[in-house]
Design an enzyme around this catalytic site. Sequence first.
Site, PDB file in Angstrom:
ATOM      1  N   ARG A 136      13.764  30.626   0.200  1.00 15.65           N
ATOM      2  CA  ARG A 136      12.644  31.192   0.648  1.00 15.65           C
ATOM      3  C   ARG A 136      11.444  31.299  -0.420  1.00 15.65           C
ATOM      4  NH1 ARG A 136      11.093  33.965   4.895  1.00 15.65           N
ATOM      5  NH2 ARG A 136      13.271  33.713   5.813  1.00 15.65           N
ATOM      6  N   THR A 140       4.903  32.961  -0.621  1.00 14.03           N
ATOM      7  CA  THR A 140       4.523  32.754   0.954  1.00 14.03           C
ATOM      8  C   THR A 140       5.503  33.336   1.832  1.00 14.03           C
ATOM      9  OG1 THR A 140       5.521  30.664   0.840  1.00 14.03           O
ATOM     10  CG2 THR A 140       3.152  30.657   0.040  1.00 14.03           C
ATOM     11  N   ASP A 234      26.077  40.830   2.336  1.00 15.53           N
ATOM     12  CA  ASP A 234      25.554  39.502   1.904  1.00 15.53           C
ATOM     13  C   ASP A 234      26.970  38.756   1.952  1.00 15.53           C
ATOM     14  OD1 ASP A 234      25.522  36.843   0.402  1.00 15.53           O
ATOM     15  OD2 ASP A 234      23.739  37.803  -0.346  1.00 15.53           O
ATOM     16  N   ASP A 237      28.217  36.226  -0.847  1.00 14.34           N
ATOM     17  CA  ASP A 237      28.707  37.034  -2.064  1.00 14.34           C
ATOM     18  C   ASP A 237      30.034  37.460  -2.106  1.00 14.34           C
ATOM     19  OD1 ASP A 237      26.443  36.627  -3.808  1.00 14.34           O
ATOM     20  OD2 ASP A 237      25.624  38.538  -3.435  1.00 14.34           O
TER      21      ASP A 237
HETATM   22  N1  URA Z   1      22.517  36.950   5.148  1.00 12.99           N
HETATM   23  C1  URA Z   1      23.553  37.571   4.574  1.00 12.99           C
HETATM   24  O1  URA Z   1      24.411  37.361   3.949  1.00 12.99           O
HETATM   25  N2  URA Z   1      23.640  38.815   5.405  1.00 12.99           N
HETATM   26  C2  URA Z   1      22.659  39.645   6.024  1.00 12.99           C
HETATM   27  O2  URA Z   1      22.751  40.705   6.390  1.00 12.99           O
HETATM   28  C3  URA Z   1      21.686  38.593   6.404  1.00 12.99           C
HETATM   29  C4  URA Z   1      21.313  37.430   5.799  1.00 12.99           C
END
Ligand code: URA
Length: 243
Positions: A136, A140, A234, A237
Amino acid sequence: AASGYTPASRRDTRYDCVATEERKCSALRKKYPNLRVMNQTAQLRAMLTIIRDRETRKEEFVFYADRIIRLLIEEALNELPFTIKTVTTPTDLVYEGVGFSERICGVSVVRAGESMEKGLTAVCRGIRIGKILIQRDEETTEAVLFYCKLPRDINERFVLLLDPMLASGGSICKAISVLVDHGVALEKIIFVNLVAAPEGLQQVFSIYPKIKIVCAAIDEGLNEMKFIVPGIGDFGDRYFGTN
Ligand code: URA
């Protein structure tokens, strides 16, 4: 039951949450004809519960995420076209079966989508897998393509597009546009996704109503950080141990 044991699927009061989940998914299946949501069995919900739990350690997270991903990929393969295939069995009888009729490939959206490659190669021996990296733009907020390496004949294949989390849908829409630029027909794209937010489903299907989305769960929405809630956190992660 005489043994005192009743399978989860027959106990409706204790497993009301499974039925509620199934009702929610069936409403969305009606709204989006190209959406496939896995049957919300107690077993699937149990595995999702483990990976949603913030106390779950990496090793266990990977183990159960891999199990769900494998089921999800099997489900996605159901969306491929089949032709009639007749074989002779060792008993000398003819069996009228079916066989896959189209070539396929995988494309993972780096980084979290790479977690799904193992499950794909376990089910589809020797499958070619391309990669797309999208980030991203901080200013923008637009999804920008950073890297892309795809099989040369991708326009002749069905594509299993791999990304475990569908949040607002910006990066997967960008990934789909990259596939289209490489000549892939929208009808040949199957987006394989673990958890989707309704906002993401709406975004993708409003732009690309012809693609198919196969997912394991649909959550309530997004928080102010654009994380899926209740969600998993995430995914990249947690899967790769970088949290
Ligand atoms: N990407 C992720 O890993 N978790 C989310 O909740 C949204 C996007």
